[in-house]
Design a protein around this motif. Structure first.
Motif, PDB file in Angstrom:
ATOM      1  N   ASN A  47     -12.295  58.911  29.625  1.00 26.16           N
ATOM      2  CA  ASN A  47     -11.776  58.223  30.805  1.00 26.16           C
ATOM      3  C   ASN A  47     -12.569  58.632  32.043  1.00 26.16           C
ATOM      4  O   ASN A  47     -13.505  59.431  31.961  1.00 26.16           O
ATOM      5  CB  ASN A  47     -10.271  58.463  30.975  1.00 26.16           C
ATOM      6  CG  ASN A  47      -9.912  59.921  31.123  1.00 26.16           C
ATOM      7  OD1 ASN A  47     -10.524  60.655  31.890  1.00 26.16           O
ATOM      8  ND2 ASN A  47      -8.886  60.363  30.384  1.00 26.16           N
ATOM      9  N   ARG A  48     -12.173  58.126  33.194  1.00 28.61           N
ATOM     10  CA  ARG A  48     -12.939  58.309  34.426  1.00 28.61           C
ATOM     11  C   ARG A  48     -12.957  59.744  34.931  1.00 28.61           C
ATOM     12  O   ARG A  48     -13.773  60.085  35.787  1.00 28.61           O
ATOM     13  CB  ARG A  48     -12.375  57.410  35.515  1.00 28.61           C
ATOM     14  CG  ARG A  48     -12.765  55.961  35.387  1.00 28.61           C
ATOM     15  CD  ARG A  48     -12.087  55.134  36.460  1.00 28.61           C
ATOM     16  NE  ARG A  48     -12.595  53.769  36.505  1.00 28.61           N
ATOM     17  CZ  ARG A  48     -11.814  52.705  36.666  1.00 28.61           C
ATOM     18  NH1 ARG A  48     -10.511  52.850  36.775  1.00 28.61           N
ATOM     19  NH2 ARG A  48     -12.358  51.504  36.721  1.00 28.61           N
ATOM     20  N   VAL A  68      -5.264  51.184   7.857  1.00 26.48           N
ATOM     21  CA  VAL A  68      -5.412  51.805   9.173  1.00 26.48           C
ATOM     22  C   VAL A  68      -4.900  50.842  10.238  1.00 26.48           C
ATOM     23  O   VAL A  68      -4.828  49.632  10.022  1.00 26.48           O
ATOM     24  CB  VAL A  68      -6.872  52.200   9.469  1.00 26.48           C
ATOM     25  CG1 VAL A  68      -7.409  53.118   8.375  1.00 26.48           C
ATOM     26  CG2 VAL A  68      -7.763  50.982   9.629  1.00 26.48           C
ATOM     27  N   LEU A  69      -4.544  51.387  11.388  1.00 26.36           N
ATOM     28  CA  LEU A  69      -4.059  50.549  12.484  1.00 26.36           C
ATOM     29  C   LEU A  69      -5.209  49.738  13.075  1.00 26.36           C
ATOM     30  O   LEU A  69      -5.102  48.523  13.266  1.00 26.36           O
ATOM     31  CB  LEU A  69      -3.410  51.424  13.549  1.00 26.36           C
ATOM     32  CG  LEU A  69      -2.623  50.715  14.644  1.00 26.36           C
ATOM     33  CD1 LEU A  69      -1.345  50.112  14.067  1.00 26.36           C
ATOM     34  CD2 LEU A  69      -2.273  51.697  15.767  1.00 26.36           C
ATOM     35  N   CYS A  70      -6.323  50.425  13.365  1.00 25.96           N
ATOM     36  CA  CYS A  70      -7.504  49.770  13.936  1.00 25.96           C
ATOM     37  C   CYS A  70      -8.751  50.487  13.428  1.00 25.96           C
ATOM     38  O   CYS A  70      -8.906  51.688  13.670  1.00 25.96           O
ATOM     39  CB  CYS A  70      -7.445  49.806  15.461  1.00 25.96           C
ATOM     40  SG  CYS A  70      -8.780  48.879  16.269  1.00 25.96           S
ATOM     41  N   PRO A  71      -9.651  49.814  12.732  1.00 27.42           N
ATOM     42  CA  PRO A  71     -10.791  50.499  12.113  1.00 27.42           C
ATOM     43  C   PRO A  71     -11.804  51.080  13.096  1.00 27.42           C
ATOM     44  O   PRO A  71     -12.358  52.148  12.855  1.00 27.42           O
ATOM     45  CB  PRO A  71     -11.434  49.412  11.247  1.00 27.42           C
ATOM     46  CG  PRO A  71     -10.370  48.395  11.037  1.00 27.42           C
ATOM     47  CD  PRO A  71      -9.534  48.416  12.276  1.00 27.42           C
ATOM     48  N   ILE A  72     -12.087  50.380  14.195  1.00 27.23           N
ATOM     49  CA  ILE A  72     -13.138  50.789  15.130  1.00 27.23           C
ATOM     50  C   ILE A  72     -12.578  50.753  16.551  1.00 27.23           C
ATOM     51  O   ILE A  72     -12.146  49.696  17.019  1.00 27.23           O
ATOM     52  CB  ILE A  72     -14.374  49.873  15.039  1.00 27.23           C
ATOM     53  CG1 ILE A  72     -14.942  49.855  13.617  1.00 27.23           C
ATOM     54  CG2 ILE A  72     -15.439  50.305  16.038  1.00 27.23           C
ATOM     55  CD1 ILE A  72     -15.990  48.760  13.383  1.00 27.23           C
ATOM     56  N   VAL A  73     -12.600  51.908  17.224  1.00 30.61           N
ATOM     57  CA  VAL A  73     -12.112  51.995  18.603  1.00 30.61           C
ATOM     58  C   VAL A  73     -13.155  52.702  19.465  1.00 30.61           C
ATOM     59  O   VAL A  73     -13.628  53.783  19.109  1.00 30.61           O
ATOM     60  CB  VAL A  73     -10.786  52.776  18.684  1.00 30.61           C
ATOM     61  CG1 VAL A  73     -10.420  53.073  20.134  1.00 30.61           C
ATOM     62  CG2 VAL A  73      -9.663  52.007  18.007  1.00 30.61           C
ATOM     63  N   ILE A  74     -13.515  52.104  20.572  1.00 32.03           N
ATOM     64  CA  ILE A  74     -14.293  52.774  21.623  1.00 32.03           C
ATOM     65  C   ILE A  74     -13.570  52.488  22.930  1.00 32.03           C
ATOM     66  O   ILE A  74     -13.539  51.347  23.394  1.00 32.03           O
ATOM     67  CB  ILE A  74     -15.758  52.291  21.676  1.00 32.03           C
ATOM     68  CG1 ILE A  74     -16.430  52.437  20.296  1.00 32.03           C
ATOM     69  CG2 ILE A  74     -16.527  53.081  22.722  1.00 32.03           C
ATOM     70  CD1 ILE A  74     -17.865  51.940  20.257  1.00 32.03           C
ATOM     71  N   ASN A  75     -12.987  53.516  23.528  1.00 32.76           N
ATOM     72  CA  ASN A  75     -12.065  53.346  24.642  1.00 32.76           C
ATOM     73  C   ASN A  75     -12.466  54.266  25.796  1.00 32.76           C
ATOM     74  O   ASN A  75     -12.339  55.484  25.685  1.00 32.76           O
ATOM     75  CB  ASN A  75     -10.635  53.643  24.180  1.00 32.76           C
ATOM     76  CG  ASN A  75      -9.622  53.606  25.305  1.00 32.76           C
ATOM     77  OD1 ASN A  75      -9.897  53.101  26.395  1.00 32.76           O
ATOM     78  ND2 ASN A  75      -8.439  54.139  25.044  1.00 32.76           N
ATOM     79  N   ALA A  76     -12.918  53.694  26.896  1.00 31.71           N
ATOM     80  CA  ALA A  76     -13.274  54.485  28.079  1.00 31.71           C
ATOM     81  C   ALA A  76     -12.132  54.548  29.092  1.00 31.71           C
ATOM     82  O   ALA A  76     -12.314  55.098  30.176  1.00 31.71           O
ATOM     83  CB  ALA A  76     -14.521  53.898  28.736  1.00 31.71           C
ATOM     84  N   PHE A  77     -10.964  54.012  28.721  1.00 30.16           N
ATOM     85  CA  PHE A  77      -9.812  53.959  29.628  1.00 30.16           C
ATOM     86  C   PHE A  77      -8.639  54.764  29.048  1.00 30.16           C
ATOM     87  O   PHE A  77      -7.479  54.444  29.296  1.00 30.16           O
ATOM     88  CB  PHE A  77      -9.371  52.504  29.820  1.00 30.16           C
ATOM     89  CG  PHE A  77      -9.524  52.004  31.222  1.00 30.16           C
ATOM     90  CD1 PHE A  77      -8.828  52.579  32.273  1.00 30.16           C
ATOM     91  CD2 PHE A  77     -10.360  50.929  31.497  1.00 30.16           C
ATOM     92  CE1 PHE A  77      -8.951  52.099  33.563  1.00 30.16           C
ATOM     93  CE2 PHE A  77     -10.494  50.440  32.790  1.00 30.16           C
ATOM     94  CZ  PHE A  77      -9.786  51.029  33.827  1.00 30.16           C
ATOM     95  N   TYR A  78      -8.914  55.823  28.307  1.00 37.12           N
ATOM     96  CA  TYR A  78      -7.868  56.598  27.635  1.00 37.12           C
ATOM     97  C   TYR A  78      -6.899  57.177  28.669  1.00 37.12           C
ATOM     98  O   TYR A  78      -7.313  57.781  29.662  1.00 37.12           O
ATOM     99  CB  TYR A  78      -8.514  57.715  26.820  1.00 37.12           C
ATOM    100  CG  TYR A  78      -7.564  58.503  25.960  1.00 37.12           C
ATOM    101  CD1 TYR A  78      -6.875  57.896  24.918  1.00 37.12           C
ATOM    102  CD2 TYR A  78      -7.379  59.862  26.169  1.00 37.12           C
ATOM    103  CE1 TYR A  78      -6.016  58.624  24.101  1.00 37.12           C
ATOM    104  CE2 TYR A  78      -6.528  60.598  25.367  1.00 37.12           C
ATOM    105  CZ  TYR A  78      -5.854  59.970  24.338  1.00 37.12           C
ATOM    106  OH  TYR A  78      -5.001  60.714  23.541  1.00 37.12           O
ATOM    107  N   MET A 137      -4.976  53.618  23.343  1.00 45.70           N
ATOM    108  CA  MET A 137      -4.099  53.852  24.482  1.00 45.70           C
ATOM    109  C   MET A 137      -4.873  53.683  25.783  1.00 45.70           C
ATOM    110  O   MET A 137      -5.495  54.613  26.290  1.00 45.70           O
ATOM    111  CB  MET A 137      -3.501  55.257  24.375  1.00 45.70           C
ATOM    112  CG  MET A 137      -2.691  55.443  23.107  1.00 45.70           C
ATOM    113  SD  MET A 137      -2.410  57.177  22.708  1.00 45.70           S
ATOM    114  CE  MET A 137      -1.632  57.013  21.093  1.00 45.70           C
ATOM    115  N   VAL A 138      -4.857  52.459  26.311  1.00 51.77           N
ATOM    116  CA  VAL A 138      -5.448  52.171  27.606  1.00 51.77           C
ATOM    117  C   VAL A 138      -4.329  52.136  28.649  1.00 51.77           C
ATOM    118  O   VAL A 138      -3.170  52.390  28.339  1.00 51.77           O
ATOM    119  CB  VAL A 138      -6.238  50.849  27.573  1.00 51.77           C
ATOM    120  CG1 VAL A 138      -7.442  50.982  26.661  1.00 51.77           C
ATOM    121  CG2 VAL A 138      -5.364  49.688  27.106  1.00 51.77           C
ATOM    122  N   LYS A 139      -4.682  51.844  29.904  1.00 49.46           N
ATOM    123  CA  LYS A 139      -3.677  51.895  30.970  1.00 49.46           C
ATOM    124  C   LYS A 139      -2.494  50.984  30.655  1.00 49.46           C
ATOM    125  O   LYS A 139      -1.346  51.403  30.649  1.00 49.46           O
ATOM    126  CB  LYS A 139      -4.292  51.499  32.305  1.00 49.46           C
ATOM    127  CG  LYS A 139      -3.287  51.476  33.449  1.00 49.46           C
ATOM    128  CD  LYS A 139      -3.903  51.001  34.740  1.00 49.46           C
ATOM    129  CE  LYS A 139      -2.885  51.083  35.879  1.00 49.46           C
ATOM    130  NZ  LYS A 139      -1.784  50.127  35.674  1.00 49.46           N
TER     131      LYS A 139
END
Length: 476
Positions: free
Chosen positions: A305-306, A325-335, A414-416
């Motif tokens: 995150n920021r 699985v719930l989601c196979p590939i996640v890239i999240n910069a807003f955790y 888990m984003v905003k």
């Protein structure tokens, strides 16, 4: 090298006798002799903290269990890195600092008896009941300056009930962990910090599904690490790469780099292979191959995150199979976890000025991945408006989403805002330089791919065998 059997130093493997002194004396004799093997024969050996020394092998025989006490104050305050912060915490149960040429091996079990720690955490989180512990009071004083300076939504931060990992090695060189089972950790299971030259093979990392913060293996600001033929079944992230948190992690500035993970099985857990959210020192030059994920919430997961800074780059992942699985590939910069919630810039959807806290995620390649019966989303890549995720290549990917009409799905990550999906395709937002090559997605509903605020996408073969009425394969 000499062999030091702990029973020769008074150890009794009946599960009740306190063997803390026996372990201490056996290890001291090993150190005085210039190194060797401290041997644990069959039996169950109750003990307090064990501190390792250089040039030592801890051999735990098949049928042997090292059973750590569940008394909080048996683990004195120790300088550590806890959730990315350099601070004092309860001593790790099995611990080594500044060592070289250390091995832990055998067919035996290392058991942290974490239940008492988990119950105390739950009472703190849900009832506000602060655990009774003289060490906790000491930590309040030792970490006073850091605690007053850092604002975080981490549950334990204000009370300083900083639960310890089962095994932690800090600033060590030439480490081998082979064959053992590590289970029931108070906090993270195995935590390697500032280590170089690590080989982990044939190890089982076990925690109950409801163990809070029950990560399997956390590799934190380490270099030249090989993990192979291991099994994970835990209550949080299975294998996690980290490099410090926020300003404190940037001050240290040590990356996790040159890590290879191969031939591992991840069963249950919040994520299979996870990078972050502590990315401050950078995570780079990572290779993952030939792994199975069964029932993990997320499969491949990168999160930051920021506030974190640093980032993730130069990652190659190949030959992965997943199921349920719930989601196979996640890239999240807003955790959204582990942040100062009073700072609105950390969660703003508008671009904010780039700073030392802005993480960079780039040059990610994922190929030959198959996921069946995925529940929420086939993929979820969510960058920052001021710093999009860059240069992502997904090649030869097959994801079949659930067909169960009753499946409620969940948050891909888990984003905003709370984004709940069920049986949906890949979602890309704030991504620059995306390549999709021979990607097949079968959804329960919606298109195979959704592109939102995505620049420079090159699409070469996105397929959907079962198209829905009036639904495009790619939605922009």
């Amino acid at each position: 090298m000499a062999k030091y059997d702990i029973t020769a130093f008074g150890a009794i493997g009946d599960g009740a006798f306190d063997n803390t002194s026996a372990f201490s004396h056996a290890i001291a004799a090993c150190a005085e002799g210039g190194g060797g093997t401290v041997y644990v024969p069959a039996g169950t050996y109750l003990t307090g903290r064990i501190k390792l020394v250089s040039h030592m092998t801890l051999e735990i025989e098949t049928g042997a269990t090292i059973l750590f006490k569940n008394e909080f104050d048996a683990y004195p305050a120790e300088k550590t890195r806890w959730s990315g912060y350099e601070c004092y915490g309860y001593s790790p149960l099995l611990f080594g600092s500044g060592l070289e040429r250390v091995a832990i091996k055998g067919g035996g079990v290392i058991d942290g008896q974490g239940d008492a720690w988990w119950q105390a955490y739950r009472k703190l989180r849900y009832e506000g009941a602060v655990p009774e512990s003289s060490v906790r009071l000491e930590l309040l004083e030792l970490n006073r300056g850091l605690r007053e300076r850092i604002r975080s939504n981490i549950v334990e931060w204000d009370t300083q009930f900083l639960r310890p990992p089962l095994l932690q090695l800090i600033d060590c060189r030439d480490i081998a962990i082979e064959g053992v089972t590590l289970r029931h950790s108070p906090f993270w299971n195995t935590h390697l910090v500032y280590c170089e030259g690590v080989r982990i093979t044939g190890v089982a990392f076990i925690n109950p599904s409801d163990a809070p913060n029950g990560d399997g293996l956390d590799i934190d600001s380490c270099s030249a690490v090989l993990v192979s033929n291991c099994r994970f079944d835990v209550g949080d992230d299975c294998l996690c790469l980290k490099s410090g948190i926020d300003e404190d992690g940037r001050r240290v500035g040590r990356p996790t780099e040159y890590v290879t993970v191969t031939n591992c099985v991840m069963k249950h857990g919040h994520g299979g292979i996870v990078m972050g959210s502590e990315t401050a020192g950078g995570i780079r030059h990572i290779v993952v191959s030939n792994c199975l994920f069964i029932g993990t919430d997320r499969g491949i997961r990168m999160k930051t995150n920021r506030a974190r800074g640093g980032g993730v780059e130069d990652v190659n992942i190949n030959g992965i199979q997943m199921r349920d699985v719930l989601c196979p590939i996640v890239i999240n910069a807003f955790y959204r976890h582990g942040i100062d919630e009073s700072n609105p810039l950390l969660t703003s959807h508008e671009p904010v000025p780039i700073s030392d806290g802005t993480p960079v995620i780039r040059r990610i390649s994922i190929s030959n991945l198959t996921a069946r019966n995925a529940l929420a989303s086939a993929g979820f890549l969510y960058g920052l408006p001021e710093m999009p995720i860059e240069d992502v290549e997904l090649s030869h990917i097959t994801v079949e989403m659930t067909e169960d009409p009753e499946e409620a799905g969940g948050e891909p990550d888990m984003v905003k805002e709370r984004l709940v999906m069920a049986g949906e395709g890949m979602y890309f937002k704030h991504v620059r330089g995306l390549t999709l090559h021979q990607v097949r997605v079968e959804t329960r509903q919606g298109p195979a791919v959704r592109l939102a605020q995505t620049e420079g996408a090159f699409i070469d073969g996105v397929h959907m065998r079962r198209r829905h009425l009036n639904t495009e394969i790619i939605e922009q």
